[in-house]
Scaffold this active site. Structure first.
Site, short mmCIF file in Angstrom:
data_model
loop_
_atom_site.label_atom_id
_atom_site.label_comp_id
_atom_site.label_asym_id
_atom_site.label_seq_id
_atom_site.Cartn_x
_atom_site.Cartn_y
_atom_site.Cartn_z
CE1 TYR A 142 32.33 -18.57 5.47
CE2 TYR A 142 34.23 -17.11 5.33
CZ TYR A 142 33.70 -18.38 5.46
OH TYR A 142 34.54 -19.46 5.58
CG ASP A 235 33.71 -10.96 10.91
OD1 ASP A 235 34.92 -10.64 10.87
OD2 ASP A 235 33.28 -12.02 10.43
CE LYS A 263 39.50 -12.82 4.23
NZ LYS A 263 38.19 -12.99 4.82
C1 LIG Z 1 37.59 -14.20 5.59
C2 LIG Z 1 36.60 -13.89 6.63
C3 LIG Z 1 36.46 -14.68 7.77
C4 LIG Z 1 37.19 -15.97 7.95
O1 LIG Z 1 38.56 -15.81 8.00
P1 LIG Z 1 39.50 -17.08 7.68
O2 LIG Z 1 40.87 -16.58 7.96
O3 LIG Z 1 39.25 -17.44 6.26
O4 LIG Z 1 39.08 -18.18 8.59
C5 LIG Z 1 35.58 -14.25 8.75
N1 LIG Z 1 34.88 -13.12 8.61
C6 LIG Z 1 34.97 -12.34 7.52
C7 LIG Z 1 34.18 -11.09 7.43
C8 LIG Z 1 35.82 -12.72 6.48
O5 LIG Z 1 35.87 -11.96 5.38
#
Ligand SMILES: *Cc1c(COP(=O)(O)O)cnc(C)c1O
Length: 428
Positions: A142, A235, A263
């Site tokens: 994701y 990511d 995060k």
């Molecule tokens: C949470 C997450 C996102 C998206 O971040 P948001 O602040 O919710 O938009 C993107 N990549 C990874 C790996 C994530 O865990």
């Protein structure tokens, strides 16, 4: 649940599905969500005064635990000088510098306000830099809810059975290639057939439960990207500052070209960032032709929360202790599962963990899809009934904060063992 149920009724009237992010709805575990009144340390308290040990921590963001006094003090101090300027401030520079010190792969970094923005901007930059269009991602990873990523995305998109979101155009979908995680042959084939701008990956996946990329796989990705002038994007919105201070890239000892963060980086405030090689980053406006902007980006309050968080997690023994605690938790899950001969196992890295309801070793998205959902739902409900809050989806990882105590973990394991004895064995 009286007050929460009442609020949920109201919420559904004014907010689609009653929630501002799908997985919060609890529909996949057959329950209504509880509404949080207060969060402190490792605990959540809902509107009916039920107290829960929180193993989610705002999806990993609250690594120190909720309402950490040091963060609150810092935010309070800074906020008196203004909340957002829409103009440069010192805290942005300090946080950017700090990030480049922690991440050797990052020469320059741009702040945004969410992980979604970070990944969206990173692939735009990669496309602008390489003058190529196609993106490779991996099934079950994701990367936020940008159009390009909602192709076999993990997490909420999977939990709700709509991996390909309505509203994503065919043109958009055709430029995203989603391949099985940990399968280098497929990547090789795809690169031969397509003009790939970038490969984006969660180097430790946290949105299809918790799955490690195999070392060989990651190494080979790096080589293939070098050979084919493809930008490698890690990511690390979830794993950065969470599985280790330097993220998964420090554990694999691989330098991606671009990295996305989020995060933990905001200490609980909305902060994301993307950064990497200077020659790539300098293609961003105003120095380059790739446009990217943000009204609230780099605001002094969010930057201060991030800086304070980095300062605290940079203390010498911080990650050692957090890792030890998380390992203790997963090894206890494994011990109890073995003792009772049940097909459950767990794994962890830093302050992040996964629990698997299968006897198979999990290496990709399909392995998670094929785990035992009924057992998971039963587990989730039983734990919640006993004041323990795990993610309401078997596609999510779990998180332990530095506020969790051994007592919290021992209690959780005691309840887990009781569930195994009372429930699991009776439905198996
Ligand atoms: C949470 C997450 C996102 C998206 O971040 P948001 O602040 O919710 O938009 C993107 N990549 C990874 C790996 C994530 O865990």
């Amino acid at each position: 649940m009286k007050n929460s149920n009442k609020l949920f009724m109201q919420a559904k009237k004014y907010i689609p599905g009653g929630v501002n992010s799908p997985v919060r709805a609890f529909s996949s575990v057959g329950k209504n969500p509880f509404f949080i009144k207060e969060a402190k340390g490792q605990y959540l308290v809902d509107e009916d005064d039920n107290k829960y040990i929180d193993f989610i921590g705002s999806w990993g963001a609250q690594i120190l635990g909720h309402s950490d006094k040091r963060i609150i003090k810092e935010i309070t101090r800074v906020i008196h000088s203004g909340i957002t300027y829409g103009a440069p401030c010192k805290n942005e520079v300090m946080l950017a510098k700090k990030i480049t010190e922690i991440y050797p792969s990052i020469d320059k970094v741009r702040m945004v306000s969410s992980g979604t923005e970070a990944t969206m901007s990173a692939i735009r930059l990669a496309r602008g830099f390489t003058k190529k269009d196609k993106v490779i991602k991996f099934d079950g990873c994701y990367h936020g809810h940008g159009d390009s990523f909602l192709i076999r995305a993990g997490s909420g998109a999977t939990t709700f059975g709509t991996p390909n979101s309505l509203g994503v155009t065919k043109a958009n979908a055709k430029d995203t290639i989603s391949l099985p995680y940990n399968d280098i042959k497929q990547v090789q084939k795809s690169i031969e057939r397509n003009n790939i701008a970038c490969i984006i990956i969660e180097p430790i996946a946290g949105n299809m439960n918790f799955i490690r990329a195999q070392k060989m796989f990651i190494n080979k990705l790096r080589v293939l990207c070098n050979q084919n002038k493809i930008i490698l994007i890690f990511d690390e919105v979830m794993t950065g500052l969470r599985v280790a201070k330097g993220g998964a890239q420090s554990l694999y000892n691989i330098q991606p070209d671009l990295t996305t963060l989020g995060k933990v980086l905001g200490g609980g405030l909305p902060v994301g960032a993307f950064g990497g090689r200077k020659d790539i980053m300098d293609n961003l406006a105003p120095t380059g032709g790739v446009y990217q902007a943000g009204t609230l980006s780099g605001n002094p309050v969010a930057m201060a929360a991030g800086l304070k968080t980095l300062e605290i997690i940079s203390q010498p023994k911080y990650f050692k202790e957090l890792s030890k605690k998380t390992k203790y938790f997963t090894s206890e899950i494994n011990r109890v599962s073995k003792k009772h001969h049940v097909n459950i196992s767990a794994d962890s890295q830093g302050g992040m963990f996964g629990i698997y309801f299968t006897k198979k070793q999990v290496t990709n998205y399909n392995d998670i899809v094929n785990t035992d959902e009924n057992k998971f739902i039963s587990f989730f409900q039983y734990m919640l009934k006993h004041g323990i809050y795990f993610a309401p989806s078997m596609f999510e990882a779990g998180f332990i904060s530095s506020s969790h105590t051994k007592k919290n973990i021992d209690y959780t394991i005691k309840i887990f063992e009781r569930w195994v004895k009372e429930i699991y064995l009776s439905i198996d």
